[in-house]
Design a protein around this motif. Sequence first.
Motif, PDB file in Angstrom:
ATOM      1  N   ILE A  64       0.828  -1.207   0.000  1.00 20.43           N
ATOM      2  CA  ILE A  64       0.000   0.000   0.000  1.00 20.43           C
ATOM      3  C   ILE A  64       0.866   1.262   0.000  1.00 20.43           C
ATOM      4  O   ILE A  64       0.613   2.216  -0.741  1.00 20.43           O
ATOM      5  CB  ILE A  64      -0.940   0.007   1.232  1.00 20.43           C
ATOM      6  CG1 ILE A  64      -2.000  -1.087   1.089  1.00 20.43           C
ATOM      7  CG2 ILE A  64      -1.606   1.373   1.408  1.00 20.43           C
ATOM      8  CD1 ILE A  64      -2.967  -0.902  -0.042  1.00 20.43           C
ATOM      9  N   ALA A  65       1.902   1.273   0.836  1.00 22.25           N
ATOM     10  CA  ALA A  65       2.765   2.446   0.923  1.00 22.25           C
ATOM     11  C   ALA A  65       3.504   2.691  -0.397  1.00 22.25           C
ATOM     12  O   ALA A  65       3.607   3.834  -0.867  1.00 22.25           O
ATOM     13  CB  ALA A  65       3.766   2.277   2.064  1.00 22.25           C
ATOM     14  N   LYS A  66       4.021   1.630  -0.982  1.00 21.05           N
ATOM     15  CA  LYS A  66       4.735   1.764  -2.267  1.00 21.05           C
ATOM     16  C   LYS A  66       3.778   2.236  -3.364  1.00 21.05           C
ATOM     17  O   LYS A  66       4.131   3.099  -4.188  1.00 21.05           O
ATOM     18  CB  LYS A  66       5.368   0.424  -2.637  1.00 21.05           C
ATOM     19  CG  LYS A  66       6.179   0.439  -3.920  1.00 21.05           C
ATOM     20  CD  LYS A  66       6.768  -0.949  -4.164  1.00 21.05           C
ATOM     21  CE  LYS A  66       7.398  -1.054  -5.543  1.00 21.05           C
ATOM     22  NZ  LYS A  66       7.893  -2.414  -5.825  1.00 21.05           N
ATOM     23  N   GLN A  69       3.133   5.881  -2.857  1.00 14.92           N
ATOM     24  CA  GLN A  69       4.261   6.706  -3.292  1.00 14.92           C
ATOM     25  C   GLN A  69       4.264   6.851  -4.813  1.00 14.92           C
ATOM     26  O   GLN A  69       4.499   7.954  -5.334  1.00 14.92           O
ATOM     27  CB  GLN A  69       5.582   6.091  -2.822  1.00 14.92           C
ATOM     28  CG  GLN A  69       6.810   6.928  -3.168  1.00 14.92           C
ATOM     29  CD  GLN A  69       6.813   8.273  -2.475  1.00 14.92           C
ATOM     30  OE1 GLN A  69       6.757   8.357  -1.254  1.00 14.92           O
ATOM     31  NE2 GLN A  69       6.861   9.351  -3.257  1.00 14.92           N
ATOM     32  N   GLY A  70       4.013   5.761  -5.510  1.00 12.90           N
ATOM     33  CA  GLY A  70       3.923   5.849  -6.971  1.00 12.90           C
ATOM     34  C   GLY A  70       2.799   6.766  -7.422  1.00 12.90           C
ATOM     35  O   GLY A  70       2.939   7.531  -8.384  1.00 12.90           O
ATOM     36  N   PHE A  71       1.676   6.697  -6.703  1.00 12.18           N
ATOM     37  CA  PHE A  71       0.542   7.557  -7.017  1.00 12.18           C
ATOM     38  C   PHE A  71       0.875   9.018  -6.704  1.00 12.18           C
ATOM     39  O   PHE A  71       0.542   9.930  -7.473  1.00 12.18           O
ATOM     40  CB  PHE A  71      -0.678   7.080  -6.228  1.00 12.18           C
ATOM     41  CG  PHE A  71      -1.967   7.720  -6.624  1.00 12.18           C
ATOM     42  CD1 PHE A  71      -2.097   8.456  -7.800  1.00 12.18           C
ATOM     43  CD2 PHE A  71      -3.096   7.581  -5.827  1.00 12.18           C
ATOM     44  CE1 PHE A  71      -3.306   9.039  -8.162  1.00 12.18           C
ATOM     45  CE2 PHE A  71      -4.305   8.153  -6.172  1.00 12.18           C
ATOM     46  CZ  PHE A  71      -4.407   8.889  -7.337  1.00 12.18           C
ATOM     47  N   ALA A  72       1.544   9.251  -5.568  1.00 12.35           N
ATOM     48  CA  ALA A  72       1.955  10.615  -5.219  1.00 12.35           C
ATOM     49  C   ALA A  72       2.870  11.196  -6.292  1.00 12.35           C
ATOM     50  O   ALA A  72       2.730  12.362  -6.697  1.00 12.35           O
ATOM     51  CB  ALA A  72       2.649  10.617  -3.862  1.00 12.35           C
ATOM     52  N   ASN A  73       3.821  10.386  -6.762  1.00 16.63           N
ATOM     53  CA  ASN A  73       4.721  10.849  -7.828  1.00 16.63           C
ATOM     54  C   ASN A  73       3.947  11.210  -9.091  1.00 16.63           C
ATOM     55  O   ASN A  73       4.273  12.179  -9.784  1.00 16.63           O
ATOM     56  CB  ASN A  73       5.758   9.771  -8.145  1.00 16.63           C
ATOM     57  CG  ASN A  73       6.740   9.557  -7.010  1.00 16.63           C
ATOM     58  OD1 ASN A  73       6.802  10.349  -6.078  1.00 16.63           O
ATOM     59  ND2 ASN A  73       7.509   8.488  -7.080  1.00 16.63           N
ATOM     60  N   THR A  74       2.907  10.434  -9.380  1.00 12.66           N
ATOM     61  CA  THR A  74       2.070  10.715 -10.551  1.00 12.66           C
ATOM     62  C   THR A  74       1.373  12.061 -10.407  1.00 12.66           C
ATOM     63  O   THR A  74       1.335  12.862 -11.351  1.00 12.66           O
ATOM     64  CB  THR A  74       1.019   9.601 -10.736  1.00 12.66           C
ATOM     65  OG1 THR A  74       1.679   8.345 -10.856  1.00 12.66           O
ATOM     66  CG2 THR A  74       0.166   9.854 -11.970  1.00 12.66           C
ATOM     67  N   VAL A 107       1.813   8.894   3.488  1.00 14.04           N
ATOM     68  CA  VAL A 107       2.679   8.970   2.306  1.00 14.04           C
ATOM     69  C   VAL A 107       2.375  10.236   1.506  1.00 14.04           C
ATOM     70  O   VAL A 107       3.286  10.982   1.118  1.00 14.04           O
ATOM     71  CB  VAL A 107       2.520   7.715   1.426  1.00 14.04           C
ATOM     72  CG1 VAL A 107       3.269   7.887   0.098  1.00 14.04           C
ATOM     73  CG2 VAL A 107       3.017   6.480   2.163  1.00 14.04           C
ATOM     74  N   PHE A 108       1.094  10.500   1.265  1.00 12.23           N
ATOM     75  CA  PHE A 108       0.739  11.703   0.500  1.00 12.23           C
ATOM     76  C   PHE A 108       1.180  12.960   1.238  1.00 12.23           C
ATOM     77  O   PHE A 108       1.703  13.902   0.627  1.00 12.23           O
ATOM     78  CB  PHE A 108      -0.762  11.730   0.220  1.00 12.23           C
ATOM     79  CG  PHE A 108      -1.198  10.699  -0.777  1.00 12.23           C
ATOM     80  CD1 PHE A 108      -0.776  10.759  -2.096  1.00 12.23           C
ATOM     81  CD2 PHE A 108      -2.021   9.644  -0.398  1.00 12.23           C
ATOM     82  CE1 PHE A 108      -1.150   9.797  -3.019  1.00 12.23           C
ATOM     83  CE2 PHE A 108      -2.400   8.676  -1.318  1.00 12.23           C
ATOM     84  CZ  PHE A 108      -1.964   8.750  -2.630  1.00 12.23           C
ATOM     85  N   ALA A 109       0.975  12.979   2.548  1.00  7.16           N
ATOM     86  CA  ALA A 109       1.396  14.143   3.339  1.00  7.16           C
ATOM     87  C   ALA A 109       2.900  14.369   3.232  1.00  7.16           C
ATOM     88  O   ALA A 109       3.355  15.507   3.083  1.00  7.16           O
ATOM     89  CB  ALA A 109       0.989  13.947   4.794  1.00  7.16           C
ATOM     90  N   ALA A 110       3.673  13.284   3.293  1.00  6.11           N
ATOM     91  CA  ALA A 110       5.131  13.397   3.194  1.00  6.11           C
ATOM     92  C   ALA A 110       5.570  13.942   1.844  1.00  6.11           C
ATOM     93  O   ALA A 110       6.662  14.503   1.713  1.00  6.11           O
ATOM     94  CB  ALA A 110       5.776  12.034   3.439  1.00  6.11           C
ATOM     95  N   ASN A 111       4.708  13.794   0.857  1.00  4.57           N
ATOM     96  CA  ASN A 111       5.003  14.306  -0.486  1.00  4.57           C
ATOM     97  C   ASN A 111       4.357  15.671  -0.742  1.00  4.57           C
ATOM     98  O   ASN A 111       4.316  16.135  -1.881  1.00  4.57           O
ATOM     99  CB  ASN A 111       4.538  13.302  -1.535  1.00  4.57           C
ATOM    100  CG  ASN A 111       5.456  12.098  -1.645  1.00  4.57           C
ATOM    101  OD1 ASN A 111       6.455  12.130  -2.361  1.00  4.57           O
ATOM    102  ND2 ASN A 111       5.145  11.039  -0.904  1.00  4.57           N
ATOM    103  N   GLY A 112       3.848  16.292   0.329  1.00  8.25           N
ATOM    104  CA  GLY A 112       3.295  17.639   0.215  1.00  8.25           C
ATOM    105  C   GLY A 112       1.909  17.710  -0.388  1.00  8.25           C
ATOM    106  O   GLY A 112       1.470  18.789  -0.809  1.00  8.25           O
ATOM    107  N   ASP A 183      12.289   3.685  -0.974  1.00 10.69           N
ATOM    108  CA  ASP A 183      12.029   4.984  -1.609  1.00 10.69           C
ATOM    109  C   ASP A 183      10.771   5.659  -1.076  1.00 10.69           C
ATOM    110  O   ASP A 183      10.487   6.812  -1.425  1.00 10.69           O
ATOM    111  CB  ASP A 183      11.883   4.809  -3.127  1.00 10.69           C
ATOM    112  CG  ASP A 183      13.124   4.211  -3.761  1.00 10.69           C
ATOM    113  OD1 ASP A 183      14.237   4.620  -3.375  1.00 10.69           O
ATOM    114  OD2 ASP A 183      12.985   3.337  -4.645  1.00 10.69           O
ATOM    115  N   VAL A 184      10.001   4.944  -0.270  1.00 12.56           N
ATOM    116  CA  VAL A 184       8.715   5.470   0.203  1.00 12.56           C
ATOM    117  C   VAL A 184       8.931   6.509   1.298  1.00 12.56           C
ATOM    118  O   VAL A 184       9.675   6.281   2.253  1.00 12.56           O
ATOM    119  CB  VAL A 184       7.823   4.324   0.735  1.00 12.56           C
ATOM    120  CG1 VAL A 184       6.528   4.885   1.320  1.00 12.56           C
ATOM    121  CG2 VAL A 184       7.515   3.330  -0.381  1.00 12.56           C
TER     122      VAL A 184
END
Length: 561
Positions: A64-66, A69-74, A107-112, A183-184
């Motif tokens: 789920i976390a990975k 993270q991929g979704f956040a990058n998208t 995860v989304f929060a960590a990616n802003g 990488d997460v």
Amino acid sequence: MDYKKRYEEWLNSSIIDDLTKEELRNIKDEEEIKDRFYKDLEFGTAGLRGIVGAGTNRMNEYVIAKTSQGFANTIINHGKEAVEKGIVIAHDVRFMSKEFTEISARVFAANGIKTYLFDGIRPTPMLSYAVRYLNTISGIVVTASHNPKQYNGYKVYWEEGSQILDNIADEILDEISKLDFKDVKKMDYNEAIEKGLIEILDDKLDKSYYKDTLNKAINDDIDKDINVVYTPLNGTGNIPVRHVLKERGFTNINVVAEQENPDPTFATVGYPNPEFVEAFEYAQKYAEKIDADLVVATDPDCDRVAMLAREEKGKYYVFNGNQIGALLIYYILNGLNDKNQIPENGAIVKSIVTGDLGKVIAESLNVKCYQTLTGFKNICSLPNIWDNNKEANFIFGYEESIGYVYGDHVRDKDGVVSSMMIVEMAAFYKKQGKSLVDVLYEIYNKYGFHKEHLMSIVLEGIEGSNRILRMMKYFRESEFNEFADLKVTESIDFKNGYKDIGASNVLIYHLEDGSWFAVRPSGTEPKIKLYIYANDKDEKIADEKVEKIKKDVLEKLYSVE
């Protein structure tokens, strides 16, 4: 990569926690280890869905976390505006749903990326509504819908409020493929709340959803004392469905006590899918006890709904998804027509494996019927397009697997508005002295007996998956000229798309008398599905046609080892 190597990597990883490693060490069955690690859990247009547990082919906090993270990058790749719009996440009652939701939010929060969360369980359609209401770039609902208790899922939506299509799914999958667990990024949950990167929603959204749902009512000259049994099957539907029915003024809604409250074990039902009558066992017994007019059940994430209606005291008619869809189309379109409220260029949408009765009813009222590939991500992709080109005005969408949506405030199947319309419909006809069985036969006598048989052949595991592939290959490579002594007039392979309908692993065979059938593997479960349809002015003949086609097609499918 070899499954044994993946297994060892998890056991030796500094990232994987000790409890997860202990779970893996306790597995003594080599086939179980192989099934958990022979592949990554596939991310497709339905997102993720799988059994909860440790392994790359399972639903767990690391997968789920990975994925998040991929979704956040998208989302980041879509630019500053997409990031600023944020994301909203809902979850159902299943094991680990709340935990997976919080991990994703961190995860989304960590990616802003600002993340909105509900304060508890919510139906899937409320997530679709929330994306549109909050104007977020995306949404997620953590759910496995009607799957058995050991499953969970991660369903992804885009800014229109509908499930992602291949273009976004491919972007997310590409980003996931670049990542390792190391990488997460994750932010502490409380820190994210303090920084305003996670926000718990108040009840304004709920109230707005209820208001828009209640505004879809058509008639009020109805029997509001209609005797209804409702079961949420221990899922998310209990509060929202009962709320809208109460607000509509229905005074006799009786809830199955054993299935009222959330229960991730689904102890009283096992397989919580109201598409199958077995799920109605408790509800039907209760209905018989109180002589209810109508029995309604929603699945655990409350996007699907099914019903039974009393034929006579103690006897209930089991409606299939095609019949419920046809009844709703008949009621809604005639109701709108009587009030001169059918919009110009009004349209309904159905999937290619859904029966034709709804289409026939719609066209008799000058409403166009469009067809899409299976799944509401496809059904709701058309109103998304129509928002811009004004080609049509969306009224109703449905598919045979008990999914329906009325109106455009939700861009997914919606068990809440559908439950409300089913009860309203039954109450409307009851005041006229008709049961829903009477109305169904009224439709059949007017438009012909459209009969169907829908079934699934369940084939689990690696070998089961391979056998399904061989079945589809056999049908593709065999040039069948007839089935059940009826000539094939057209065979359509959607593998590479067909006309203006996209590509999918579906085969449809049209026969000389107007009958047709389709075969397709399920996109979310280990099964191959068979859909058979026949139509005749005589009910018995229509039923016989269905049985003959079924016998012939099954013989051919089962011949594939």
